[in-house]
Design a protein around this motif. Structure first.
Motif, short mmCIF file in Angstrom:
data_model
loop_
_atom_site.label_atom_id
_atom_site.label_comp_id
_atom_site.label_asym_id
_atom_site.label_seq_id
_atom_site.Cartn_x
_atom_site.Cartn_y
_atom_site.Cartn_z
N GLN A 357 0.82 -1.22 0.00
CA GLN A 357 0.00 0.00 0.00
C GLN A 357 0.85 1.27 0.00
O GLN A 357 0.36 2.34 -0.33
N CYS B 28 -0.96 4.63 5.76
CA CYS B 28 -2.19 4.60 6.57
C CYS B 28 -3.13 3.51 6.08
O CYS B 28 -3.35 3.35 4.89
N GLN B 30 -6.24 3.29 7.63
CA GLN B 30 -7.58 3.75 8.00
C GLN B 30 -8.17 3.02 9.22
O GLN B 30 -9.29 2.54 9.17
N CYS B 31 -7.41 2.97 10.28
CA CYS B 31 -7.94 2.36 11.49
C CYS B 31 -8.58 3.39 12.40
O CYS B 31 -9.38 3.07 13.26
N ALA B 32 -8.19 4.67 12.21
CA ALA B 32 -8.77 5.79 12.97
C ALA B 32 -8.26 5.89 14.40
O ALA B 32 -8.85 6.57 15.22
N THR B 33 -7.15 5.24 14.67
CA THR B 33 -6.50 5.46 15.96
C THR B 33 -6.23 6.95 16.15
O THR B 33 -6.45 7.51 17.23
N SER B 35 -7.72 9.65 15.00
CA SER B 35 -8.88 10.48 15.35
C SER B 35 -9.24 10.32 16.82
O SER B 35 -9.74 11.23 17.45
N SER B 45 -17.22 14.03 12.35
CA SER B 45 -16.21 14.00 11.28
C SER B 45 -14.82 14.35 11.82
O SER B 45 -14.23 15.35 11.42
N PRO B 46 -14.33 13.55 12.69
CA PRO B 46 -13.07 13.91 13.34
C PRO B 46 -11.89 13.89 12.37
O PRO B 46 -11.96 13.28 11.31
N ARG B 49 -8.10 11.18 10.53
CA ARG B 49 -8.28 9.97 9.72
C ARG B 49 -8.76 10.31 8.31
O ARG B 49 -8.25 9.82 7.32
N ILE B 53 -6.92 9.70 4.27
CA ILE B 53 -7.33 9.02 3.03
C ILE B 53 -7.44 10.03 1.89
O ILE B 53 -7.10 9.73 0.75
N TRP B 54 -7.84 11.27 2.21
CA TRP B 54 -7.83 12.29 1.15
C TRP B 54 -6.42 12.48 0.62
O TRP B 54 -6.20 12.62 -0.58
N ILE C 292 -10.79 -3.18 12.42
CA ILE C 292 -10.22 -2.47 11.26
C ILE C 292 -10.70 -3.16 9.99
O ILE C 292 -11.23 -2.53 9.08
N LYS C 319 -10.89 1.48 15.00
CA LYS C 319 -10.09 0.85 16.03
C LYS C 319 -10.23 1.63 17.34
O LYS C 319 -10.09 2.85 17.36
N ALA C 321 -8.94 3.21 20.41
CA ALA C 321 -7.58 3.66 20.73
C ALA C 321 -7.53 4.34 22.08
O ALA C 321 -6.54 4.97 22.43
N GLU C 337 -13.61 5.81 16.46
CA GLU C 337 -14.30 6.51 15.37
C GLU C 337 -15.12 5.50 14.58
O GLU C 337 -14.58 4.50 14.10
N ILE C 339 -16.04 4.82 11.49
CA ILE C 339 -15.47 5.42 10.28
C ILE C 339 -16.52 5.61 9.20
O ILE C 339 -16.57 6.63 8.53
N GLY C 342 -18.61 8.33 10.32
CA GLY C 342 -17.83 9.56 10.45
C GLY C 342 -18.04 10.30 11.74
O GLY C 342 -18.33 11.50 11.74
#
Lengths: 714, 377, 421
Positions: A357, B28, B30-33, B35, B45-46, B49, B53-54, C292, C319, C321, C337, C339, C342
């Motif tokens: 990735q 990344c 995308q696990c959002a740790t 955020s 919308s934190p 994260r 991806i953007w 995840i 995840k 955290a 989160e 995801i 959002g």
């Protein structure tokens, strides 16, 4: 063999405290034993010596040991060429019932009588050994699994015959441009090494390869399978000791995936087509041959979808990461999109995901592809919802790759072409979506056809590296079955058992129950329907014994008579005594140990139940039920393993068959105006021991409602 | 369900981002740790994260119009806890750097200040300009008598050129910021905005002055002191210069040098000290690794701060010690640094002063900062 | 299986499901096997599990069959409480030195339990992750094989107490028993020392050891087991309350380069399985699973589908955290989160299960062999290796089935070394 019986009663481990040993010894004295001895520590050196001396000095050849469970001290009470029957006075009597109680004493006495009755009728098994056992392994399929299996067999000093239906060896691996990394650090794509494997196989003098060939027929049994191969040179006959089935997979038919535009748009291809294209040159659009500057991958193209393939194909995520990587390797300005449901790169393959990735031009997101349509100038528009970008997106790409899944070859082809009574393939594969998988987590090489071992992607979706591991194990199992049948012993789960069923065919009525019900397809039939045993296919579960209405199938040490005599040995009190008697036929693999555990935990349960361990619940013949009822037994419990799709029966069908047969028995009971629930089938797992007291209590309560067996005393 | 957004990843932007400090962004998964561990993000919308991806997808417009990027104070709690080493803190830093470039007026200036390759040009211009100026209005030889820097280059000349520069810079910055604001409005719409910009600015000002957000950081608490030092150092230096120029020189007609005991002079010296101490903390942190990633933008600013502070102080001590031989060259250097500071204000990391304030104002109006969230709650 | 012929011997190190399999499969081809296990019982980690996924069948069932196979096959010689000290030599001819710790209970033990009734000392029960205690003399667990008691040297007061010695009628207790060294020769070696749960206390954001009622997935296995500390009733540790809301935190330490960079393979399925434990005991319970990626490869997918269909199971991509204590109730609060939606969620639950991963046992002490390891201590497979092999979770985190398959293959490789000789 003239039997000389010795009975040995251990008084240790509170057996002596719970029972009237004098009375028990007196009873033993009436059982026709040459020797009756008690010892306070029978499993100690001294105690074991007592028995040993009697065997060598007194000529004792049949020993009844009334002590602890047969599951412990197996190594202590191990006397070669001696019939040994263990009577469990410890776990099943002293530890689980009220000490010095009349009922406890009666229980112990019944168990002793039953043990003696069995021992008197048991004989030492003599192994069935066939001559001219073949040490050649037939391998069906020349992909990575089959090649590995053949090589590993040859490396161990055995011969292999490899049959591949295509003209070339190598299977799908041979069509690959690159393969996913197989070793740490799992970072770089590897070139397929299948070429080297193929030349190793073709160069091995112990491997005979047939390409463009198919296995037409397999007959016989492990150790001597007669194999007919349809080769371009005509039919070839050979003999094999075992079969490894590595016929692999085929891609799911993408034509069924019209929602993704396959067949409609030429630039929608499958992952298999992608691999071929990449192997042969640049990645282009099929529509016009222009270089594909952007490629999208749809994961789970049919997989994880009840409409198509309900399972996950395990390797497609890795495959698409690989293909995306080489799209980028081939063209540094190309873009690769991967739309996944869940990125599945288990174990150390995570490291490959991580490295793949980390590329500017690979774009990943979870998402559901909702539509594929045509854009400007041969491009495709892919619309995706539920993405990680926080909104639905659409991308315009030159090429769309559907990561289609694996379908096992066994889904519509028996592959093995067994000339067996029960059919040419492995049975009941619909349980595994057509894969030739094992139902057993702990025993992944278990198959319903002894000596036949499916391996590789025909068994479950596997990566190349996983297939190699699987095939290596399959090679061992093939060799193991050959070496086992060579000395007349059973393979798992009754490994080492040298008893086998003997058929008194003069009395056979050709009812075919045995040939139909054997879970392993052991028996063939002649034209009249008489069973034709194949002892090397047999797993010694005795389900045939349970099936036979004529009671003509028996083992030397496990027979209709042996258990019937144990049943008759139970002393059934008069109705007035108000002491019901119940027989519990218990599966010795799971239910019996569960009762041991109950004892170890000192769980107390009703003392009116007499346990009879059986090889499998499926080995319970209905005649035993009839015998029990006519002997005045009030009720019968049959405690075995779970059946159904997730069956836990080690012989696959045993507990299910028992249930089926008991339904018939219950119908008969109804006709006899006997409550059908007097016979009860119970499913019990080995760790359910804590539930045993209440299970028994419940049953006893129900039985109480029925009143005593009206046939009592007849 | 909103309309499908056509996504065309901007490979060039991705490359630029990687160069601007975001080279870990592709890692990344995308696990959002990030955020979750962020103490500065709103719940709705934190960040960061979604920004990650953007960035991975080269979504330039999304990122440059995202006020959340400016709520981030790069505590690096996210980077520390990131299971993939994707360093969201650095990636958001890179987005901010990209903003200086993208909104720059004129645009080429943004490019010049973004890469070391342009450094000879960027330094060459003020060097040449000053040289010419000295040729016209100044003198490299130190005259007898009291050491006065006004002998080197006349105050009027300096003021003339630097005040002009400052005005130009402020104008350019204004244009840039206007572009930035418009972009944010374009993407997020004005509808959701609450209140007017100026009151919003006033409402966030106390927080900025108190460095409240820095205090929220877990991972790099030291940054609070570093940034505080530099922030008030600049504020002090600006005040000093302002007072001396406007009040004393033009207003009261009192000319430098001033005695050390002069309160404004003292303020100047304290400010310089503050700058140096702040820069020192920041530098040490960078080597300790509490501030994970340092790119060209960061080092330029640090060197500038050190340069300003050191040369500023040095000119004063040289004068007091009457070290005539090196007095003018050091003063020249000082002027060079000041030039850099003024002229490149809209394009260097210094511009974050404006961008961040404006971004935060927008965030306040869009109710995206924590304070406004609390107010809503 | 020619019992007359000595085909050669194999050393298998580790008596978990992998080592057991290698040992038994090789023995059933006719080879002698020494199985060396450091615990006082065979079965390893799977002996601690309540059920296997996806069949939800008890591991004891398969272990029982394997133990039966050992009972019937004298070719398998096993040593418990034993660790390999050194291995020298070359393929086909290795000298092995094994150190056997003092069990202090000899083979006279009948497992009658009289010693336990006499013993005055308690010790924390490591088999149940210290959630309960046993006496200093104890049976490792109720289905232990061999069924023999053992004395915890650290807890036992020794000959000054000796109450157990008096209680034992069979002279089975020998408090003076010393560690022993055993030497033997083998032709090949299979290293199958398996895994240990990753230490959850290392993950400072997840509150293990700080926030009450945050447990690990292995602890959950014990809590759900009939022979566990609560008799199989799932209760939260702090107050014995039956949890009504439970959060599963996936990838607790796995897929995380600060801890274990690899995916531990089994944790998604393990959590789904544990969800069934909870829902079976309390169908009204609410189960939250935070992940995840849900990794249920192959036909495991069906298991996922079944659990997804339960309205009381909520699966959220994101995840966890951060886990804190609710200031009022003290209950754990997971922060994550969501995801796809959002937004940050702060979910208060009765209990949190950390789906911690598998760390190879060789993360710490390495094998006395020339293995190479990755940064986590996983043994790197060498396809050219002859004579010594690694199998199971010592080299790759896998599920039971994959481990057994690999272990069967390892038996063949070990045999091939002998054939070559």
């Amino acid at each position: 063999m003239e039997k000389k019986l010795g009975i040995y009663i251990c008084t240790g481990c509170s057996i002596g405290d719970a029972l009237d040993i004098e009375k028990l010894t007196a009873l033993a004295g009436t059982q026709g034993a040459a020797v009756v001895k008690t010892h306070e520590f029978l499993c100690g050196d001294e105690g074991a010596k007592v028995i040993e001396n009697d065997i060598s000095e007194e000529g004792i050849n049949t020993v009844v040991i009334a002590a602890c469970s047969q599951r412990v001290n197996f190594d202590v009470f191990n006397y070669p060429d001696t019939i040994i029957e263990r009577v469990n006075l410890r776990e099943h009597v002293a530890w689980s019932h009220t000490p010095n109680d009349e009922d406890t004493q009666m229980l112990a006495e019944d168990y002793l009588r039953m043990g003696v009755a069995k021992a008197k009728r048991m004989e030492l098994p003599e192994p069935h050994i066939e001559e001219d056992i073949s040490r050649t392994v037939l391998v069906i399929g020349g992909g990575i699994s089959g090649l590995t299996a053949a090589l590993e067999v040859a490396k161990t000093g055995y011969d292999a015959v490899l049959v591949e239906k295509e003209a070339e060896l190598g299977g799908f691996m041979n069509k690959m441009h690159k393969v996913i990394p197989r070793r740490y650090p799992f970072a770089k794509l590897e070139d397929p090494s299948i070429g080297a494997v193929i030349s190793e196989v073709t160069g091995d003098p112990n491997i005979k390869v047939y390409t463009s060939s198919q296995v037409e027929k397999v007959e016989g049994q492990p150790g001597k399978f007669k194999v007919t191969i349809a080769s371009p040179q005509g039919a070839v006959e050979t003999v094999a000791g075992a079969v490894i089935m590595a016929s692999g997979w085929k891609p799911y038919d993408a034509n069924k995936l019209d929602n993704y535009g396959f067949g409609q748009f030429p630039n929608v291809i499958t992952n298999v087509m992608m691999e071929e294209m990449a192997k042969n040159g640049p990645i282009t659009r099929p529509s016009d041959g222009a270089p594909a500057k952007s490629v999208a991958f749809i994961q789970c193209a049919g997989q994880r979808d009840e409409e198509h393939l309900p399972y996950c194909s395990s390797v497609c995520c890795l495959g698409s990461l690989k293909q995306a990587t080489y799209v980028r390797e081939k063209d540094a300005n190309a873009k690769a999109y991967i739309f996944y449901k869940d990125m599945r790169t288990p174990g150390q393959y995570e490291l490959f995901y991580k490295s793949a990735q980390d590329d500017e031009g690979i774009f990943l997101t979870k998402g559901n592809v909702t539509s594929v349509g045509e854009g400007d100038g041969n491009s495709l528009i892919v619309e995706v919802e539920d993405t990680l970008l926080g909104e639905p997106v659409k991308v315009s790409v030159d090429l769309l790759v559907l990561a289609t899944g694996m379908v096992p070859t066994t889904v519509d082809d028996p592959v093995l072409n067994l000339a067996y009574r029960q059919g040419p393939g492995l049975p009941d594969l619909e349980l595994y979506n057509g894969f030739a998988d094992s139902n057993f987590i702990c025993f992944p090489y278990e198959s319903r056809r002894t000596g036949v071992f499916p391996t590789g992607a025909v068994k479950m979706p596997l990566s190349g590296a996983e297939s190699i591991e699987d095939a290596t194990g399959a090679a061992l199992k093939a060799i193991q079955v050959i070496e086992s049948v060579a000395v007349g012993k059973a393979v798992h789960p009754r490994s080492g058992d040298s008893s086998y069923p003997e058929f008194f065919l003069q009395r056979c009525t050709q009812c075919k129950r045995c040939t139909e019900e054997c879970p392993f397809g052991t028996l063939d039939e002649d034209e009249k329907g008489t069973p034709q045993p194949n002892p090397n296919r047999c797993r010694r579960c005795a389900i045939c014994l349970g099936a036979c209405p004529e009671r003509i199938i028996n083992f030397k040490n496990y027979s209709i008579d042996i258990l019937a005599s144990a049943i008759k040995a139970i002393d059934v009190p008069e109705e007035e005594a108000n002491k019901p008697r119940v027989i519990a036929f218990v599966c010795e693999n799971d239910a019996y140990p569960a009762f041991d555990m109950a004892g170890i935990n000192r769980l107390q349960y009703n003392p009116n139940v007499r346990m009879i361990p059986v090889r499998c619940l499926g080995s319970v013949n209905t005649v035993w039920i009839a015998d029990s009822l006519s002997a005045g037994i009030d009720g019968i419990m049959m405690i075995g393993c779970k059946y159904g799709d997730d069956y836990q029966c080690h012989f696959a069908k045993g507990s299910e068959l028992a249930n089926y047969r008991m339904e018939k028995v219950q119908e008969t009971l109804n006709r006899l105006v006997l409550e059908s629930d007097r016979v009860k089938i119970l499913q019990l797992a080995i760790d359910d021991y804590d539930k045993l007291p209440s299970i028994i209590d419940e049953y006893m309560e129900q039985l109480d409602g029925f009143g005593p067996n009206p046939y009592k005393g007849f | 369900m909103s309309e499908h957004h056509i996504v065309e990843p901007d490979l060039r932007f991705i490359k630029d981002m990687k160069r601007a400090g975001g080279d870990s962004m592709k890692k990344c998964f995308q696990c959002a740790t990030c955020s979750v561990v962020c103490n500065l993000t709103p719940d709705d919308s934190p960040f960061p994260r979604k920004e990650m991806i953007w960035a991975q997808w080269g979504q330039k417009d999304r990122l440059l119009s995202d006020p959340d990027v400016w709520l981030c104070h790069q505590c690096n709690d996210c980077s520390k806890n990131c299971p993939r080493g994707a360093k969201p803190g650095d990636v958001l830093g890179a987005v901010r750097n990209m903003s200086f470039q993208h909104f720059a007026f004129p645009r080429f200036m943004g490019t010049w200040l973004s890469r070391p390759a342009y450094l000879p040009l960027v330094l060459g211009i003020p060097f040449a300009l000053l040289w010419i100026l000295i040729g016209m209005y100044g003198n490299w030889t130190v005259p007898e008598g009291e050491l006065k820097y006004s002998n080197f280059l006349s105050v009027v000349a300096i003021e003339g050129i630097y005040i002009t520069l400052l005005f130009l810079a402020v104008f350019a910055l204004g244009v840039s910021i206007n572009r930035f604001w418009k972009t944010m409005v374009h993407y997020h719409g004005e509808k959701g905005l609450m209140g007017a910009p100026v009151p919003s600015l006033l409402s966030i000002l106390p927080g900025i002055l108190a460095h409240r957000r820095f205090k929220e950081c877990d991972e790099s608490k030291d940054r609070y002191w570093g940034h505080l030092g530099i922030f008030y150092g600049f504020l002090g230096a600006a005040t000093t210069t302002g007072i001396f120029t406007v009040v004393y020189y033009y207003g009261l007609g009192i000319h430098s040098p001033y005695p050390m005991s002069h309160p404004v002079k003292m303020l100047g010296n304290v400010s310089a000290l503050s700058l140096l101490v702040g820069a020192f903390i920041v530098t040490v942190n960078r080597f300790k690794g509490t501030e994970k990633k340092s790119g060209y933008y960061d080092w330029s600013l640090i060197i500038l701060v050190f340069g300003l502070g050191l040369t500023g102080w040095a000119t004063q001590f040289i004068r007091l010690a009457d070290m005539r031989s090196i007095a003018y060259p050091v003063y020249f250097l000082h002027l060079l640094f000041v030039f850099y500071l003024f002229a490149y204000l809209p394009y260097s990391k210094m511009a974050h002063l404006a961008y961040r304030s404006v971004g935060m104002v927008f965030a306040r109006q869009a109710q995206r900062d924590l304070v406004s969230q609390e107010e809503i709650a | 299986m020619s019992e007359e012929k000595n085909l050669g011997s194999i050393l298998v190190v580790g008596g978990g499901i992998s080592g057991l399999t290698t040992a038994i499969e090789a023995a059933e081809v006719g080879y002698d096997v020494y199985l060396v296990e450091k615990n006082p019982y065979l079965g390893g980690r799977v002996a601690q599990l309540n059920k296997y996924f996806p069949k939800l069948c008890p591991p004891a069932c398969g272990l029982e069959i394997n133990f039966q196979r050992i009972r019937k096959n004298p070719k398998v010689k096993y040593l418990t409480m034993a660790e390999v000290e050194s291995i020298s030599g070359q393929p086909g001819d290795y000298d092995v030195t094994v150190k056997v710790k003092a069990r202090k209970v000899n083979e006279n033990c009948t497992a009658c339990n009289a010693c336990v009734e006499a013993c005055p000392v308690d010790r924390l029960n490591d088999f149940n992750f210290d959630m309960d205690s046993t006496k200093a003399v104890y049976l490792p667990h109720q289905m232990a094989f061999p069924m023999r008691y053992v004395i915890d040297e650290k807890a036992c007061k020794g000959s000054s107490c000796a109450k157990c010695v008096e209680a034992c009628k069979y002279d089975a207790i020998d408090l003076e028993m010393k560690a022993d060294t055993v030497n033997f020769k083998v032709g090949s070696v299979v290293w199958a020392t398996g895994w240990q749960p990753y230490d959850a206390a290392q993950i400072d954001t997840l509150g293990y050891g700080k926030v009450p009622n945050v447990v690990t997935n292995m602890m959950m296995e014990r809590l759900a087991s009939g022979n566990g500390p609560t008799g199989g009733q799932i209760q939260r540790p702090s107050d014995g309350k039956v949890p009504e809301t439970i959060a599963f935190v996936q990838c607790a330490g796995s897929r995380d380069e600060n801890h274990l960079a690899y995916c531990s393979y089994i944790c998604c399925m393990a959590s789904l399985k544990q969800a069934t434990y909870i829902l079976e005991q309390n169908p009204e319970a609410k189960v939250y699973i935070y992940y995840i990626d849900l990794r249920t490869p192959g036909r495991y997918e069906k298991f996922l589908k079944n659990i997804e269909a339960n309205p009381n199971v909520v699966m959220t991509k994101g995840k966890v955290a951060n886990i804190t204590s609710d200031p009022e109730s003290g209950d754990p609060v997971v922060v994550v989160e969501d995801i796809l939606a959002g937004g940050l969620i702060r979910q208060k639950v009765d209990m949190v299960v950390l789906a911690t991963g598998m760390q190879p046992s060789t993360a710490g002490k390495k094998a006395p062999l020339d293995f190479k390891y990755d940064e986590h201590g996983l043994i790197l497979e060498d396809p050219q290796a002859v004579g010594v092999y690694a199998t199971g979770c010592a080299k790759n985190p896998v599920d039971v089935t994959s481990g057994v398959k690999d272990a069967t293959g390892a038996a063949l490789k070990a045999i091939q070394t002998m054939v070559r000789r």
